[in-house]
Design a protein around this motif. Structure first.
Motif, PDB file in Angstrom:
ATOM      1  N   ASP A 328       0.818  -1.216   0.000  1.00 28.94           N
ATOM      2  CA  ASP A 328       0.000   0.000   0.000  1.00 28.94           C
ATOM      3  C   ASP A 328       0.851   1.266   0.000  1.00 28.94           C
ATOM      4  O   ASP A 328       0.491   2.271  -0.620  1.00 28.94           O
ATOM      5  CB  ASP A 328      -0.923   0.012   1.219  1.00 28.94           C
ATOM      6  N   GLU A 329       1.987   1.200   0.699  1.00 28.57           N
ATOM      7  CA  GLU A 329       2.793   2.409   0.889  1.00 28.57           C
ATOM      8  C   GLU A 329       4.056   2.449   0.046  1.00 28.57           C
ATOM      9  O   GLU A 329       4.763   3.458   0.036  1.00 28.57           O
ATOM     10  CB  GLU A 329       3.150   2.554   2.372  1.00 28.57           C
ATOM     11  N   ARG A 331       6.992   0.776   0.316  1.00 23.44           N
ATOM     12  CA  ARG A 331       8.240   0.865   1.087  1.00 23.44           C
ATOM     13  C   ARG A 331       8.529  -0.470   1.763  1.00 23.44           C
ATOM     14  O   ARG A 331       7.650  -1.332   1.876  1.00 23.44           O
ATOM     15  CB  ARG A 331       8.153   1.963   2.144  1.00 23.44           C
TER      16      ARG A 331
END
Length: 336
Positions: A328-329, A331
């Motif tokens: 989702d991010e 990272r």
């Protein structure tokens, strides 16, 4: 030994019909006594001598063991209800949405003195068992590549493809549960996770083409692919060690044989194609999903631990949650 243990199966979708029911029927010491389904067509396929009920709670007075093979979002409430009714429980993977929920269920089982185990049947894939056999020959495993790829360009429908995060839909929590569990069993705890989760097909709401990269405490790395849109399938396993490498093409045959109606009790049921160490063909260990339920019988008769502990399932859920956040991010996510 006393009479067979009566088993109640919650759910008769693919997991219940093609995995749990035939494995239960093929395991000495178990008898499929009741199934929960509200679908008349499914009920007609269950066969004689098995009660069909509408609700999970209706099983409780009829059985000695509850097997939860219902949609993922229902695993925790149904398992908790059975444990509070005094019944041991098998839960299909994933056990829960989070490690915290899994550990709460484990604590409830301990408090009641009941077995709780998780159906991580891919620990008994023949090619995965072969990797364990070959470890001395491979040396230190430095990279573990594992793929669960299919070519299904047309969606099949159902909650696994159409559900949202609350349903634990998508491949990360479905097939990814197996691949992460195998990586943890083989290489131990994880320090960080990077993941990509994509939706490639029109009309699908949950990830259908995903990748997970794990860095293990021992320095090894696992690269895991799960996809419904792989038009060219990669090797099932590619394991790179300090002394040699193991490559295996093609899936363990047990799922296809179960779906075809073959019995896990028949001779040669788990036999698969060979893999390779370099140019040498190496035989594949017989796969044995029935070993899971044989372990359940031993545990219920006080003759050993459960075949999969809920705590080990919770470890995989920590990694899956980190994978979801990473995807989702965009990272790398630390797991500790």
């Amino acid at each position: 030994m006393a009479d067979d243990l009566r088993v109640g199966l919650v759910g008769y979708g693919p997991a219940g019909e093609f995995f749990h029911a035939p494995l239960i029927r093929a395991t000495p010491g178990l008898r499929l006594a009741a199934v929960v389904t509200g679908d008349p067509e499914k009920a007609a396929r269950i066969g004689p001598g098995v009660a069909v009920v509408r609700h999970a709670a209706d099983l409780h007075p009829l059985v000695d063991l509850v097997v939860v093979a219902s949609p993922n979002r229902t695993h925790v409430p149904i398992a908790g209800e059975a444990l509070r009714a005094g019944l041991p429980v098998v839960v299909d993977k994933p056990l829960a949405a989070t490690a915290e929920e899994a550990l709460e269920l484990a604590a409830l089982a301990r408090e009641r003195g009941l077995m709780l185990t998780v159906f991580q049947n891919r620990r008994w894939d023949g090619d995965f068992l072969t990797i364990e056999r070959l470890r001395p020959r491979l040396g230190e495993i430095r990279r573990f590549e594992s793929r669960f790829e299919r070519w299904r360009p047309v969606p099949k429908g159902g909650w696994r493809e159409q559900g949202g995060p609350e349903d634990l839909a998508g491949l990360l929590y479905d097939l990814g549960s197996h691949l992460v569990d195998q990586a943890l069993q083989l290489l131990g705890p994880v320090t960080s996770v990077y993941a990509e989760a994509d939706i490639r097909r029109a009309g699908v709401r949950a990830d259908d083409d995903s990748f997970i990269a794990l860095t293990h405490v021992n320095g090894a790395r696992s690269h895991l692919w799960v996809s419904a849109v792989a038009a060219d399938l990669g090797p099932r396993f590619r394991v790179l060690g300090s002394e040699a490498a193991y490559v295996k093409w093609g899936m363990d045959p047990q799922e296809d044989r179960l779906r075809a109606g073959r019995s896990p009790a028949e001779p040669g049921f788990g036999n698969g194609e060979p893999g390779f160490v370099g140019d040498e063909r190496v035989p594949t260990e017989p796969g044995n999903y029935r070993a899971f339920y044989e372990g359940v019988v031993r545990a219920l008769w006080g003759e050993g631990p459960p075949p999969v502990t809920p705590e080990s399932a919770a470890e995989a859920l920590v990694v899956l949650r980190a994978a979801r956040v990473s995807a989702d991010e965009g990272r790398v996510v630390a797991t500790s």
